[in-house]
Design an enzyme around this catalytic site. Structure first.
Site, PDB file in Angstrom:
ATOM      1  N   ASP A   7      -8.924   3.128-104.751  1.00 17.90           N
ATOM      2  CA  ASP A   7      -7.955   2.846-103.432  1.00 17.90           C
ATOM      3  C   ASP A   7      -6.843   4.002-103.364  1.00 17.90           C
ATOM      4  O   ASP A   7      -6.574   4.494-104.370  1.00 17.90           O
ATOM      5  CB  ASP A   7      -7.243   1.252-103.699  1.00 17.90           C
ATOM      6  CG  ASP A   7      -6.573   0.939-102.620  1.00 17.90           C
ATOM      7  OD1 ASP A   7      -7.024   1.137-101.447  1.00 17.90           O
ATOM      8  OD2 ASP A   7      -5.258   0.466-102.654  1.00 17.90           O
ATOM      9  N   ASP A   9      -3.337   3.537-100.889  1.00 16.24           N
ATOM     10  CA  ASP A   9      -2.233   3.183-100.633  1.00 16.24           C
ATOM     11  C   ASP A   9      -1.616   2.042-101.854  1.00 16.24           C
ATOM     12  O   ASP A   9      -2.144   1.146-102.006  1.00 16.24           O
ATOM     13  CB  ASP A   9      -2.098   2.687 -99.392  1.00 16.24           C
ATOM     14  CG  ASP A   9      -2.407   3.554 -98.277  1.00 16.24           C
ATOM     15  OD1 ASP A   9      -1.713   4.767 -98.235  1.00 16.24           O
ATOM     16  OD2 ASP A   9      -3.447   3.122 -97.509  1.00 16.24           O
ATOM     17  N   ASP A 183      -4.563  -1.637-106.131  1.00 15.53           N
ATOM     18  CA  ASP A 183      -3.155  -2.146-106.256  1.00 15.53           C
ATOM     19  C   ASP A 183      -3.062  -3.625-105.752  1.00 15.53           C
ATOM     20  O   ASP A 183      -2.353  -4.609-105.968  1.00 15.53           O
ATOM     21  CB  ASP A 183      -1.990  -1.336-105.746  1.00 15.53           C
ATOM     22  CG  ASP A 183      -2.057  -1.320-104.268  1.00 15.53           C
ATOM     23  OD1 ASP A 183      -1.117  -1.658-103.685  1.00 15.53           O
ATOM     24  OD2 ASP A 183      -3.209  -0.994-103.688  1.00 15.53           O
TER      25      ASP A 183
END
Length: 222
Positions: A7, A9, A183
Site C-alpha cells: 500500500d 499512503d 496501514d
C-alpha cells in the site's frame, strides 16, 4: 519468486498523497481556500472510516486540475513531488523496498489513490508496477473526472492484482510467499488473502486486528 505488494499512503509514506495533493491545490491557488480544504478533509475522514464514495471523491479531487492544459497539470504535479512528497520519501521505506528488490521479489504498489498523483511516487521508489485508481479519459485524451474500470479500493484491490498478474502470465499460486504491507482496515480483504500480511504503521483499528490475528506489526516511521 515471491510477490510483495505495498500500500502507499500511510504505509510507504507517513501521510496521504491524495489528501496532500488536494491541500497543495489550495496552496497554489487552484482550489478555493477554506471551503475546498474542508471538503477535502471530509473526504479523507470518510476514507479513514471505510465509507468513502470513491467515485464522488475522484470527481471532486480531479476537478481543480483536469480542465487545465495537461502540461500545466504535470508541472504542478512536479512541484508537488519536489516540495511536498520528497521529504516524505524516507530512508526506512526505501530500505524496505530495496530489501525485497534485492531478494528478487515481484513488487507492486497497490493504492486507492489515483494514477496521476501516484505514478511519480512509484517511480521515486523504483517500483516498476503501479496498481492505482485509473482515471477515465475522453477521445481527446482529457480527464473526465470518472473512474476507468475497477478501482483499486477495498475488495477492488484483489481484482486489480489478479488482472495484473494475469497480464504477466501469472497467478496467485505461482508464488511461495505473498507479502502485503498496509496501514489501513480498508485493505483487510487483501491482507486476509495473502500468506504474509504485515500491518505497517497501522491505524489503531488495524493494530487491534493485527494483534488479535498475530500478524506482524511494522512501524517504519516511529
Amino acid at each position: 519468486m515471491n510477490l510483495t505488494l505495498f500500500d502507499l499512503d500511510g504505509t510507504l509514506i507517513p501521510s496521504d498523497s491524495d489528501h496532500a495533493f488536494g491541500a497543495f491545490m489550495v496552496d497554489i491557488g487552484w482550489a478555493e481556500g477554506a471551503q475546498w480544504r474542508e471538503r477535502n478533509d471530509e473526504f479523507y475522514h470518510q476514507y479513514q472510516a471505510g465509507r468513502l464514495d470513491l467515485a464522488e471523491y475522484i470527481d471532486f479531487a480531479t476537478s481543480v486540475w483536469r480542465s487545465r492544459p495537461l502540461a500545466e497539470a504535470h508541472a504542478a504535479r512536479a512541484r508537488f513531488m519536489a516540495e511536498v512528497m520528497a521529504p516524505m520519501l524516507q530512508e526506512q521505506a526505501h530500505a524496505l523496498v530495496r530489501k525485497h528488490a534485492q531478494a528478487g521479489d515481484l513488487m507492486a504498489i497497490v493504492t486507492a489513490t489515483n494514477e496521476f498523483v501516484t505514478a511519480p511516487i512509484a517511480e521515486a521508489f523504483g517500483i516498476e508496477h503501479l496498481i492505482a485508481v485509473q482515471l477515465q479519459r475522453d477521445a481527446s485524451g482529457a480527464y473526465t473526472g470518472a473512474i476507468e474500470g475497477i478501482p483499486s479500493y477495498q475488495t477492488g484491490k484483489i481484482n486489480r492484482v489478479q488482472t495484473w498478474l494475469s497480464g504477466l502470465g501469472r497467478q496467485w499460486q505461482d508464488f511461495e510467499r505473498i507479502t502485503f504491507y498496509s496501514d489501513s482496515v480498508n485493505d483487510l480483504p487483501l491482507l486476509d488473502l495473502v500468506s504474509h500480511p504485515v500491518a505497517t504503521n497501522p491505524t489503531p483499528a488495524l493494530a487491534k486486528i493485527a494483534s488479535a490475528r498475530a500478524w506482524p506489526i511494522l512501524n517504519l516511521f516511529a
